[in-house]
Each structure stands twice: as C-alpha cells, then as structure tokens.
Design a protein around this motif. Structure first.
Motif, PDB file in Angstrom:
ATOM      1  N   ALA A   1       0.791  -1.233   0.000  1.00 43.93           N
ATOM      2  CA  ALA A   1       0.000   0.000   0.000  1.00 43.93           C
ATOM      3  C   ALA A   1       0.822   1.281   0.000  1.00 43.93           C
ATOM      4  CB  ALA A   1      -0.936   0.007   1.215  1.00 43.93           C
ATOM      5  N   ASP A   2       2.023   1.254   0.571  1.00 49.16           N
ATOM      6  CA  ASP A   2       2.782   2.496   0.763  1.00 49.16           C
ATOM      7  C   ASP A   2       3.840   2.649  -0.322  1.00 49.16           C
ATOM      8  OD1 ASP A   2       4.093   4.731   1.685  1.00 49.16           O
ATOM      9  OD2 ASP A   2       4.031   4.130   3.785  1.00 49.16           O
ATOM     10  N   ASN A   3       3.569   3.493  -1.305  1.00 44.96           N
ATOM     11  CA  ASN A   3       4.497   3.654  -2.422  1.00 44.96           C
ATOM     12  C   ASN A   3       5.583   4.682  -2.163  1.00 44.96           C
ATOM     13  OD1 ASN A   3       2.869   5.928  -2.490  1.00 44.96           O
ATOM     14  ND2 ASN A   3       2.637   5.934  -4.726  1.00 44.96           N
ATOM     15  N   ARG A   4       5.769   5.063  -0.899  1.00 43.85           N
ATOM     16  CA  ARG A   4       6.865   5.970  -0.547  1.00 43.85           C
ATOM     17  C   ARG A   4       8.149   5.212  -0.234  1.00 43.85           C
ATOM     18  NH1 ARG A   4       3.547   9.066   4.068  1.00 43.85           N
ATOM     19  NH2 ARG A   4       3.005   6.877   4.408  1.00 43.85           N
ATOM     20  N   HIS A   5       8.038   3.929   0.008  1.00 46.00           N
ATOM     21  CA  HIS A   5       9.203   3.118   0.384  1.00 46.00           C
ATOM     22  C   HIS A   5       9.766   2.386  -0.820  1.00 46.00           C
ATOM     23  CE1 HIS A   5       9.009   3.713   4.687  1.00 46.00           C
ATOM     24  NE2 HIS A   5       7.724   3.474   4.676  1.00 46.00           N
ATOM     25  N   TYR A   6      11.088   2.221  -0.853  1.00 43.51           N
ATOM     26  CA  TYR A   6      11.737   1.494  -1.948  1.00 43.51           C
ATOM     27  C   TYR A   6      11.314   0.029  -1.986  1.00 43.51           C
ATOM     28  CZ  TYR A   6      14.771   5.586  -2.394  1.00 43.51           C
ATOM     29  OH  TYR A   6      15.238   6.854  -2.576  1.00 43.51           O
TER      30      TYR A   6
ATOM     31  N   GLN B   1       2.335  13.843  -4.860  1.00 41.87           N
ATOM     32  CA  GLN B   1       1.149  13.948  -4.009  1.00 41.87           C
ATOM     33  C   GLN B   1       0.182  12.823  -4.330  1.00 41.87           C
ATOM     34  OE1 GLN B   1       0.407  18.252  -5.044  1.00 41.87           O
ATOM     35  NE2 GLN B   1      -0.091  18.372  -2.855  1.00 41.87           N
ATOM     36  N   TRP B   2      -0.485  12.355  -3.284  1.00 44.10           N
ATOM     37  CA  TRP B   2      -1.548  11.373  -3.480  1.00 44.10           C
ATOM     38  C   TRP B   2      -2.822  12.087  -3.914  1.00 44.10           C
ATOM     39  CZ3 TRP B   2      -0.284   8.782   1.829  1.00 44.10           C
ATOM     40  CH2 TRP B   2       0.775   7.875   1.655  1.00 44.10           C
ATOM     41  N   PRO B   3      -3.661  11.437  -4.694  1.00 45.74           N
ATOM     42  CA  PRO B   3      -4.892  12.079  -5.185  1.00 45.74           C
ATOM     43  C   PRO B   3      -5.802  12.621  -4.080  1.00 45.74           C
ATOM     44  CG  PRO B   3      -4.489  10.029  -6.361  1.00 45.74           C
ATOM     45  CD  PRO B   3      -3.506  10.078  -5.229  1.00 45.74           C
ATOM     46  N   ASN B   4      -5.836  11.940  -2.945  1.00 49.56           N
ATOM     47  CA  ASN B   4      -6.752  12.328  -1.876  1.00 49.56           C
ATOM     48  C   ASN B   4      -6.077  13.129  -0.768  1.00 49.56           C
ATOM     49  OD1 ASN B   4      -5.167  10.234  -1.034  1.00 49.56           O
ATOM     50  ND2 ASN B   4      -6.784   9.166   0.098  1.00 49.56           N
ATOM     51  N   SER B   5      -4.883  13.698  -1.038  1.00 48.48           N
ATOM     52  CA  SER B   5      -4.143  14.428  -0.009  1.00 48.48           C
ATOM     53  C   SER B   5      -3.368  15.583  -0.630  1.00 48.48           C
ATOM     54  CB  SER B   5      -3.171  13.481   0.714  1.00 48.48           C
ATOM     55  OG  SER B   5      -2.349  14.194   1.613  1.00 48.48           O
ATOM     56  N   ASP B   6      -3.276  16.671   0.137  1.00 52.81           N
ATOM     57  CA  ASP B   6      -2.505  17.836  -0.308  1.00 52.81           C
ATOM     58  C   ASP B   6      -1.063  17.796   0.193  1.00 52.81           C
ATOM     59  OD1 ASP B   6      -4.698  18.912  -1.610  1.00 52.81           O
ATOM     60  OD2 ASP B   6      -5.398  19.971   0.190  1.00 52.81           O
ATOM     61  N   GLU B   7      -0.729  16.823   1.062  1.00 53.97           N
ATOM     62  CA  GLU B   7       0.607  16.742   1.637  1.00 53.97           C
ATOM     63  C   GLU B   7       1.633  16.291   0.591  1.00 53.97           C
ATOM     64  OE1 GLU B   7       0.826  14.410   5.152  1.00 53.97           O
ATOM     65  OE2 GLU B   7      -0.874  15.392   6.122  1.00 53.97           O
ATOM     66  N   ILE B   8       2.831  16.861   0.717  1.00 58.23           N
ATOM     67  CA  ILE B   8       3.939  16.460  -0.150  1.00 58.23           C
ATOM     68  C   ILE B   8       4.487  15.116   0.323  1.00 58.23           C
ATOM     69  CG2 ILE B   8       6.251  17.048  -0.958  1.00 58.23           C
ATOM     70  CD1 ILE B   8       4.081  18.805  -2.136  1.00 58.23           C
ATOM     71  N   GLN B   9       4.615  14.176  -0.589  1.00 56.75           N
ATOM     72  CA  GLN B   9       5.153  12.856  -0.258  1.00 56.75           C
ATOM     73  C   GLN B   9       6.565  12.714  -0.859  1.00 56.75           C
ATOM     74  OE1 GLN B   9       3.415  11.175   1.818  1.00 56.75           O
ATOM     75  NE2 GLN B   9       1.520  12.354   1.581  1.00 56.75           N
TER      76      GLN B   9
END
Length: 472
Positions: free
Chosen positions: A348-353, A460-468
C-alpha cells in the motif's frame, strides 16, 4: 593508535560530521514538519518535553528510549543556553539528537574494528579509518540520521553494548543492552548475541583443548567436512549438558541472563513484545526474510562478495557437494512456498523502496520468488565463506541471532536489516584497498541518489494535499 592514524581519524570524523550537518540543514529546510513515522515520534517526544510522561500514542510500537534520551539532552541544553519557546523540542532539535548519535556511531564503529581486527598487522590504520567511514555512511542507516527515527539510537546502544562485551565489561554491556532494548524491543536478540560471544569463546577454547587431546584427529574448529560438523555438534551437546560447565558459563554471562529474564517478564506483563498497534505488527514464521537479508547483504557488500575467485569457489563447492546443495535448494523452495507473507504496508505504501522492489521483481510473475533460490544460495554461501576467520561456534551463534531478529517480522523493511548487516560487516576480513574504496564510492553514490530523490522527486496522493517523498 599511532599519531598519524589519530589525525586521520579526527579528519574523517570531522569531514563526515560537516557533510552530515550540511545535509541536515538541507533536509530540515525542505522538510520542516514531521514526515512518515515522525508524525508519531515527534508529538510523543514533545509531550515528554512538557512533562506529560503518562501520555502515550497507541500507534507507537517501541518503548520510550528515544524520547527519554531526547528530553535528557534537550532540556539541560535549553537551560544552559537559555532557549525558550518553540525551539525547545522542535522538529529540528529532535532530529539533531540523531545527528549526535550518528557521530557517536562513527567512533563506535572504529573502536569495534580496532578491537576485532587489532591483531591483524596486515591491516593499516588508513584501512580501518576507511572502513569506519564506509560503515558510518551505510545508506540505510545514514538516511535515518536526518529524521527523528529510532534507528541511530538503536544502533548506538547496541554497538556500544557489543564493544563493552568485547572489552570484557559485561555488566556495562548488559546495561547498554537494556538501553538498546528501550529503543527497539527486538534488540534483546543482540543482548543474547553478546552473551553468545562469551559462550562461543569458551566453547572454542574447550574445542581446541579437545583437539590437542586427539592429535591423530585433524579436525579444524573453523571449517571442515560434514563429518567434522557432526563431531563439533556432538562436542557442543556434551559441553552444554555438563552441569559444571553450565555453571561456569552462567557465572560469565549472568548480566545478560538477568536482562533476558527481564525481557520475558515484560512480554508476559505486556501480553506481547509490541507496546502499541499490534494489528500491524504480528509475529509470524516468515523464513524468506532470511533470504531477503542475504540478498540485501550481497547488494551492499558486493565489493567483498562478488569476486571472480569467490564465484569460482562457489561453483567448485556445488560440484563437490551436489547432494547437500540439492537438499538446501529443496528446503528453500519449501520455505518460500509455505512461509512467504506479504504485509499490507508493503503493497500500500508507495513511498518506500521496498514497495518498488516487490512490485518490479516479486510481483512480475508468481514463479520469480522460486527462480531466485540460486541467488539466495550463493548469497548464503558467500556470507558464511567470508566469516571463516571466525570460529564455527561464533558463526552458529550469529545465524541463530540472525534468524531470531528477521524471521518473526512479517513486514519486509530494510531498516530491520541494519544491525545484523553491521555485525556481519564488522567481523569479515578486510579486503584490498581497491575494494574498500569501491565500497565507499558505491555508498556515496547510493546516498547521493537517495537524498536527491528524497529532496527533489516529490509527489502527491490524489486524496491528499501533503507532499510525499521517497525513502528507504
């Protein structure tokens, strides 16, 4: 330590610290607020700073060692320097704690290399400094120097405990092991590892004495055939069932035994090893974690392991012992088939390698995980082969601890591999200067790419304004 080596070590430490300070400034400027797990750690530390010691975020799964240390450093510093307001226990100030711990890790790595390889006169002071600098910049650990995570502190206290163990200060080692446990509960395994160092040393002495009594049996305590291994296991069983010898071992390792007993009391009272969100941190028999670690080790130690000589030696070993390797291959296939778990966070978490490693490699086809067995076998053989300078008892003890710290983890997370990798890397022989420089250059390149992506390739994720941001 010679004067030239002391000057070189000081220069390397100062240079690494300066580089880290520059990176710290850049990361703190780009990412001012808490990111990822910092969203849990920072508010918890700030609550401790404000004296609310009974407040606890149930999403945090580790003990409060990081927060207690932070308050113990920041509060006196704020009092001495007259800091007030938002500066005290700010995100930047809390992250700076890890920068200090990283500076300490540099010193500990050097002292461990000196203690483990000090008798090897072929190793120069420059090589020790170079290896220290390389390990201090180990990418998976170095990245988390700049965020408020538990990893730098966990590594600091565990390495410190290991160093005190090698010095023979076992009470101090156990106390430091407790501090490491307060950062991450699984560090209790490295307390067992320290005790195992003592036990392995005593076993090796007894084994060498046994060989002296049987001069006609040319059995090496460091390597040998399957028959020799059976004899060693017989000796091990006979030694450990002797009440007199068990009492002697207990007398040597009692500080560690007390800490392990305290750990089991904690687990009993707490109802498990995790203190917070247990739904996402369930223990299981995830045997392929061992294979992932071995692959991880080959990747980050390729200058040591991927040599023509070692590859040729591996194929010769395959030809010499086809039955043993066939059995290992069948066992590996079975373990992958029956014990592969995929954590929901991994998918689920596409921020991790690890998300991309799993998607690009393991999810490409359902047979990929089986096709990789020969790679795992080479990786495992290479790791064992590079540890041949250690006694067979030390190697057995290391792999027992490695299994204990990796297999119960359901989530594939590279951070869990940091300590077993460092322990392995500290104990293998020094390679040629060329290969040391290649390893350092590789780490620098990986770090440069990692930090560049983290700082510049935001999304950014579609449902969030936070920078990833992408990270280990």
């Amino acid at each position: 330590m010679e004067r030239a080596e002391a000057y070189g070590l000081s220069a390397a430490w100062s240079g690494a610290l300066l580089l880290s300070c520059l990176l710290f400034a850049a990361i703190s400027h780009r990412q001012r607020g808490p990111y990822m797990d910092e969203a849990f750690h920072v508010p918890q530390a700030q609550a401790y700073c404000q004296g609310r010691l009974l407040q606890w975020d149930p999403m945090i799964t580790t003990l409060p060692g990081l927060y207690l240390l932070s308050v113990g450093v920041v509060k006196p510093a704020a009092w001495l320097l007259g800091w007030t307001g938002h500066v005290v226990c700010s995100v930047g100030m809390l992250r700076f704690i890890n920068l200090l711990l990283a500076a300490g890790n540099f010193c500990l790595l050097y002292l461990l290399l000196l203690e483990i390889h000090g008798k090897n006169k072929a190793v120069s002071g420059f090589q020790r400094i170079l290896s220290t600098l390389t390990l201090a910049m180990f990418p998976t650990l170095y990245f988390f120097t700049f965020l408020y995570y538990t990893d730098p502190g966990s590594v600091f206290f565990t390495l410190f405990a290991y160093l005190m163990c090698l010095y023979g200060n076992h009470k101090t080692s156990a106390l430091l092991g407790f501090c490491g446990f307060m950062f991450r509960q699984t560090n209790i395994v490295w307390t067992v590892f320290c005790a195992g160092n003592v036990v392995a040393e005593e076993l090796n002495k007894a084994w060498e004495t046994e060989l002296q009594k049987k001069k006609d049996e040319k059995i090496s305590p460091r390597r040998g055939s399957s028959l020799n291994l059976i004899r060693i296991l017989q000796f091990l069983i006979e030694y450990l069932i002797s009440p007199k010898k068990l009492v002697a071992l207990t007398a040597l390792t009692w500080p560690y035994i007390m800490l392990v007993i305290m750990f089991f009391v904690f687990v009993f009272i707490n109802g498990g090893i995790v203190v917070g969100d247990r739904s996402s941190h369930e223990a299981c028999l995830h045997f392929p974690q061992l294979f992932y670690f071995l692959s991880f080790t080959v990747f980050f130690s390729f200058p040591h392991l991927l040599t023509r000589t070692r590859i040729r030696k591996f194929f010769l070993s395959l030809q010499k012992h086809p039955v043993q390797y066939s059995l290992i291959a069948v066992l590996s296939l079975f373990l992958i088939w029956k014990f592969t778990y995929v954590h929901k966070y991994l998918l689920a978490d596409n921020r991790h390698y690890t998300f991309y490693v799993w998607r690009k490699i393991f999810q490409r086809h359902e047979l990929v995980k089986y096709v990789l067995v020969p790679v795992y076998m080479f990786a495992g053989w290479s790791v064992v082969d590079t540890l041949q300078s250690k006694s067979i008892f030390w190697i057995l003890m290391y792999f027992v601890c490695l299994l204990a710290v990796t297999v119960p983890q359901k989530l594939l997370e590279f951070r869990y591999f940091i300590l077993p990798f460092l322990v392995y890397r500290l104990n293998i022989p020094f390679p040629s200067l060329y290969r040391q420089l290649l390893e350092l250059a590789f780490y620098i390149v990986v770090n440069a790419i990692t930090f560049y992506i983290f700082l510049n390739k935001t999304f950014q994720w579609p449902n969030s304004d936070e920078i990833q941001r992408f990270m280990w």
